[in-house]
Design a protein around this motif. Structure first.
Motif, PDB file in Angstrom:
ATOM      1  N   MET A   1      64.479  48.105  36.638  1.00  0.00           N
ATOM      2  CA  MET A   1      63.204  49.008  35.964  1.00  0.00           C
ATOM      3  C   MET A   1      62.342  49.216  37.059  1.00  0.00           C
ATOM      4  O   MET A   1      62.240  48.363  38.068  1.00  0.00           O
ATOM      5  CB  MET A   1      62.526  48.270  34.992  1.00  0.00           C
ATOM      6  CG  MET A   1      62.090  46.629  35.602  1.00  0.00           C
ATOM      7  SD  MET A   1      61.114  45.963  34.083  1.00  0.00           S
ATOM      8  CE  MET A   1      60.651  44.294  35.001  1.00  0.00           C
ATOM      9  N   ARG A   2      61.518  50.091  36.884  1.00  0.00           N
ATOM     10  CA  ARG A   2      60.550  50.558  37.831  1.00  0.00           C
ATOM     11  C   ARG A   2      59.235  49.623  37.597  1.00  0.00           C
ATOM     12  O   ARG A   2      58.978  49.509  36.305  1.00  0.00           O
ATOM     13  CB  ARG A   2      59.877  51.824  37.572  1.00  0.00           C
ATOM     14  CG  ARG A   2      58.846  52.250  38.436  1.00  0.00           C
ATOM     15  CD  ARG A   2      58.216  53.495  38.213  1.00  0.00           C
ATOM     16  NE  ARG A   2      59.011  54.846  37.938  1.00  0.00           N
ATOM     17  CZ  ARG A   2      59.164  55.623  38.778  1.00  0.00           C
ATOM     18  NH1 ARG A   2      58.428  55.665  40.085  1.00  0.00           N
ATOM     19  NH2 ARG A   2      60.146  56.839  38.627  1.00  0.00           N
ATOM     20  N   ALA A   3      58.531  48.928  38.674  1.00  0.00           N
ATOM     21  CA  ALA A   3      57.404  48.089  38.072  1.00  0.00           C
ATOM     22  C   ALA A   3      56.455  48.178  39.406  1.00  0.00           C
ATOM     23  O   ALA A   3      56.841  48.362  40.555  1.00  0.00           O
ATOM     24  CB  ALA A   3      57.942  46.709  38.095  1.00  0.00           C
ATOM     25  N   LEU A   4      55.184  47.436  39.119  1.00  0.00           N
ATOM     26  CA  LEU A   4      54.114  47.385  40.008  1.00  0.00           C
ATOM     27  C   LEU A   4      53.981  45.658  40.418  1.00  0.00           C
ATOM     28  O   LEU A   4      53.557  45.170  39.304  1.00  0.00           O
ATOM     29  CB  LEU A   4      52.976  47.961  39.730  1.00  0.00           C
ATOM     30  CG  LEU A   4      53.077  49.609  39.583  1.00  0.00           C
ATOM     31  CD1 LEU A   4      51.873  49.957  38.557  1.00  0.00           C
ATOM     32  CD2 LEU A   4      53.344  49.944  40.689  1.00  0.00           C
TER      33      LEU A   4
ATOM     34  N   LEU B   1      53.233  55.257  35.750  1.00  0.00           N
ATOM     35  CA  LEU B   1      53.528  54.041  36.887  1.00  0.00           C
ATOM     36  C   LEU B   1      53.715  54.302  38.295  1.00  0.00           C
ATOM     37  O   LEU B   1      53.254  53.751  38.977  1.00  0.00           O
ATOM     38  CB  LEU B   1      54.660  53.403  36.291  1.00  0.00           C
ATOM     39  CG  LEU B   1      54.789  52.401  35.334  1.00  0.00           C
ATOM     40  CD1 LEU B   1      56.247  51.741  34.927  1.00  0.00           C
ATOM     41  CD2 LEU B   1      54.048  51.083  35.564  1.00  0.00           C
ATOM     42  N   SER B   2      54.261  55.572  38.434  1.00  0.00           N
ATOM     43  CA  SER B   2      54.308  56.121  39.743  1.00  0.00           C
ATOM     44  C   SER B   2      53.145  56.552  40.317  1.00  0.00           C
ATOM     45  O   SER B   2      52.999  56.844  41.675  1.00  0.00           O
ATOM     46  CB  SER B   2      55.616  57.290  39.878  1.00  0.00           C
ATOM     47  OG  SER B   2      55.130  58.135  38.794  1.00  0.00           O
ATOM     48  N   GLU B   3      51.809  56.992  39.379  1.00  0.00           N
ATOM     49  CA  GLU B   3      50.711  57.304  39.974  1.00  0.00           C
ATOM     50  C   GLU B   3      49.862  56.204  40.219  1.00  0.00           C
ATOM     51  O   GLU B   3      48.769  56.414  40.956  1.00  0.00           O
ATOM     52  CB  GLU B   3      50.038  58.355  39.108  1.00  0.00           C
ATOM     53  CG  GLU B   3      51.095  59.519  38.911  1.00  0.00           C
ATOM     54  CD  GLU B   3      50.344  60.320  37.749  1.00  0.00           C
ATOM     55  OE1 GLU B   3      50.619  61.688  37.511  1.00  0.00           O
ATOM     56  OE2 GLU B   3      49.731  59.834  36.761  1.00  0.00           O
TER      57      GLU B   3
ATOM     58  N   ALA C   1      58.288  48.531  43.036  1.00  0.00           N
ATOM     59  CA  ALA C   1      59.452  48.049  43.381  1.00  0.00           C
ATOM     60  C   ALA C   1      60.512  48.322  42.139  1.00  0.00           C
ATOM     61  O   ALA C   1      60.070  48.776  40.966  1.00  0.00           O
ATOM     62  CB  ALA C   1      59.454  46.699  43.460  1.00  0.00           C
ATOM     63  N   ARG C   2      61.669  48.047  42.465  1.00  0.00           N
ATOM     64  CA  ARG C   2      62.938  48.085  41.344  1.00  0.00           C
ATOM     65  C   ARG C   2      63.299  46.734  41.042  1.00  0.00           C
ATOM     66  O   ARG C   2      63.591  46.158  42.085  1.00  0.00           O
ATOM     67  CB  ARG C   2      64.061  49.139  41.692  1.00  0.00           C
ATOM     68  CG  ARG C   2      63.769  50.729  41.540  1.00  0.00           C
ATOM     69  CD  ARG C   2      64.816  51.405  40.984  1.00  0.00           C
ATOM     70  NE  ARG C   2      65.163  51.264  39.578  1.00  0.00           N
ATOM     71  CZ  ARG C   2      64.639  52.098  38.692  1.00  0.00           C
ATOM     72  NH1 ARG C   2      63.602  52.695  39.032  1.00  0.00           N
ATOM     73  NH2 ARG C   2      64.914  51.731  37.284  1.00  0.00           N
TER      74      ARG C   2
ATOM     75  N   TYR D   1      59.583  47.687  31.402  1.00  0.00           N
ATOM     76  CA  TYR D   1      59.769  46.548  30.570  1.00  0.00           C
ATOM     77  C   TYR D   1      58.918  45.364  30.830  1.00  0.00           C
ATOM     78  O   TYR D   1      58.879  44.909  31.922  1.00  0.00           O
ATOM     79  CB  TYR D   1      61.259  46.228  30.539  1.00  0.00           C
ATOM     80  CG  TYR D   1      62.319  47.235  29.853  1.00  0.00           C
ATOM     81  CD1 TYR D   1      62.542  47.292  28.659  1.00  0.00           C
ATOM     82  CD2 TYR D   1      62.770  48.211  30.801  1.00  0.00           C
ATOM     83  CE1 TYR D   1      63.501  48.364  28.238  1.00  0.00           C
ATOM     84  CE2 TYR D   1      63.541  49.341  30.464  1.00  0.00           C
ATOM     85  CZ  TYR D   1      63.745  49.115  29.179  1.00  0.00           C
ATOM     86  OH  TYR D   1      64.457  50.388  28.741  1.00  0.00           O
ATOM     87  N   ALA D   2      58.494  44.745  29.639  1.00  0.00           N
ATOM     88  CA  ALA D   2      57.585  43.328  29.906  1.00  0.00           C
ATOM     89  C   ALA D   2      58.221  42.570  29.134  1.00  0.00           C
ATOM     90  O   ALA D   2      58.869  42.519  28.302  1.00  0.00           O
ATOM     91  CB  ALA D   2      56.028  43.825  29.316  1.00  0.00           C
TER      92      ALA D   2
END
Ligand SMILES: NC(=O)c1ccc[n+]([C@@H]2O[C@H](COP(=O)([O-])OP(=O)(O)OC[C@H]3O[C@@H](n4cnc5c(N)ncnc54)[C@H](OP(=O)(O)O)[C@@H]3O)[C@@H](O)[C@H]2O)c1
Length: 344
Positions: free
Chosen positions: A8-11, A322-324, A37-38, A118-119
């Motif tokens: 998943m994509r995450a900050l 998320l990407s912004e 990060a992935r 995802y959380a």
């Protein structure tokens, strides 16, 4: 797990632990504290749920946290974000009842943050949402609304008037409209004069601008007339100390936020001794630990009813994907009068 991706994509947080500073929630660049990060999609353990994110909110507590000045330590490499709304897509043992439900959630210790696709959190930190509550209201359903209900309840026990600082905040606005419905008088403190009319329209009895040269005199007059015995304070700076000293005997200064960058100096210690005044703190985490489940359920029901029928709503300053976030978060948090929200 059914049809879940592996990653998943995450900050994620860049640092561990505490910074040792108390600078307030303002950030100049998200890249000082976060990186994109992935990560592997987490697997829920006993009592936990995995949530596919719909909307996450950005609260001052999130910003204090990534800066290392919140009530729990940062964890390098773990996604940030305490609060959001999403769908439970997988559960650990004991949490099966939530599978498939759309929930408001807060991320608990040992979980994985909301600023990700995802959380992961404990089932007890999830609130199934009524269908008539939007995803946006669902993403800001726990931290501020429960705090508003809990703190106005404290104030109501001490009389019919109370003081709030940072009254233009989302939490401030929730408290003003709740107090109006309860026939309580709110003395609202703001730092810009263009906030006076909107907060009066919302129901504040008095709105005072802390940057006015004669603010202290104005507050002293209002304090003598309305006799507020509780000061719910999110700023906690020297002006707030002045406010406290101008309140009547038995007044309680309840600090629940540190938006101000300076530390206050106490100038009237005798008031603690001779006037029975008290200085204390409020933290929702402690309220949740100490409030019986039945009382919490009643408050949660009232919160959802208020959002469902429009008495409360979430003002949005900016929506970021998320990407912004890495590029846009710092500027978005400077926009007044609303929340920054994050979508996948
Ligand atoms: N203790 C707890 O359990 C708990 C729970 C929830 C929230 N909180 C706290 O509640 C506060 C409000 O949260 P929120 O989500 O409602 O905030 P928000 O909507 O993001 O609003 C932030 C507010 O802070 C004001 N502000 C920022 N810096 C300030 C300063 N130096 N002096 C005076 N005002 C300042 C802003 O005023 P302008 O409109 O003029 O820019 C704005 O009204 C935060 O401190 C948060 O940490 C605490």
């Amino acid at each position: 797990m059914a049809n879940l991706p592996d990653t998943m994509r995450a900050l994620v947080q860049l640092q561990d632990g505490y910074s040792g500073k108390s600078e307030g929630p303002a950030i100049s660049d998200a890249a000082l504290y976060l990186e994109e990060a992935r990560l592997p999609v987490p697997t829920p353990a006993k009592g936990q749920v995995l949530i596919k994110l719909r909307v996450a909110s950005v609260n001052p507590s999130d910003l204090h946290f990534i800066k290392g000045e919140y009530g729990q330590p940062r964890q390098k490499g773990v996604p940030a974000g305490f609060e959001g709304c999403g769908d439970v897509v997988s559960t650990g043992d004991g949490a099966e009842a939530l599978l498939g439900k759309r929930v408001a959630f807060a991320v608990t210790l040992g979980g994985s943050g909301a600023w990700a696709e995802y959380a992961l959190t404990d089932a007890i930190a999830c609130i199934p949402l009524r269908a008539d509550i939007s995803d946006i209201d669902g993403s800001a359903q726990i931290v501020n609304p429960l705090t508003a209900m809990a703190m106005v309840d404290i104030a109501a026990k001490e009389g019919d008037a109370f003081v709030i600082s940072a009254a233009t905040s989302q939490l401030g606005k929730l408290m003003i409209s709740l107090a109006k419905d309860m026939n309580l008088k709110v003395i609202a403190l703001v730092r810009r004069s263009n906030a006076v009319a909107p907060l009066k329209a919302l129901g504040a009895t008095e709105v005072l601008v802390t940057t006015d040269p004669d603010f202290a005199d104005q507050f002293a007059i209002v304090s003598r007339a309305l006799k507020p015995r509780v000061f719910l304070d999110a700023v906690s700076d020297q002006i707030c100390e002045t406010v406290f000293t101008l309140m009547p005997n038995k007044a309680r200064w309840i600090s629940y936020g540190k938006l101000g960058t300076e530390a206050p100096r106490l100038t009237q210690m005798g008031q603690l001794i001779f006037m029975g005044k008290r200085i204390e703190g409020f933290w929702l985490t402690n309220w949740m630990r100490s409030t019986p489940p039945a009382d919490q359920a009643r408050v949660v029901g009232e919160v959802q009813a208020r959002f469902a029928d429009g008495r409360w709503h979430t003002d949005i300053a900016k929506t970021l994907t998320l990407s912004e976030v890495m590029k846009g978060l710092a500027d978005a948090t400077k926009i007044p009068d609303g929340k920054v929200i994050i979508t996948p």
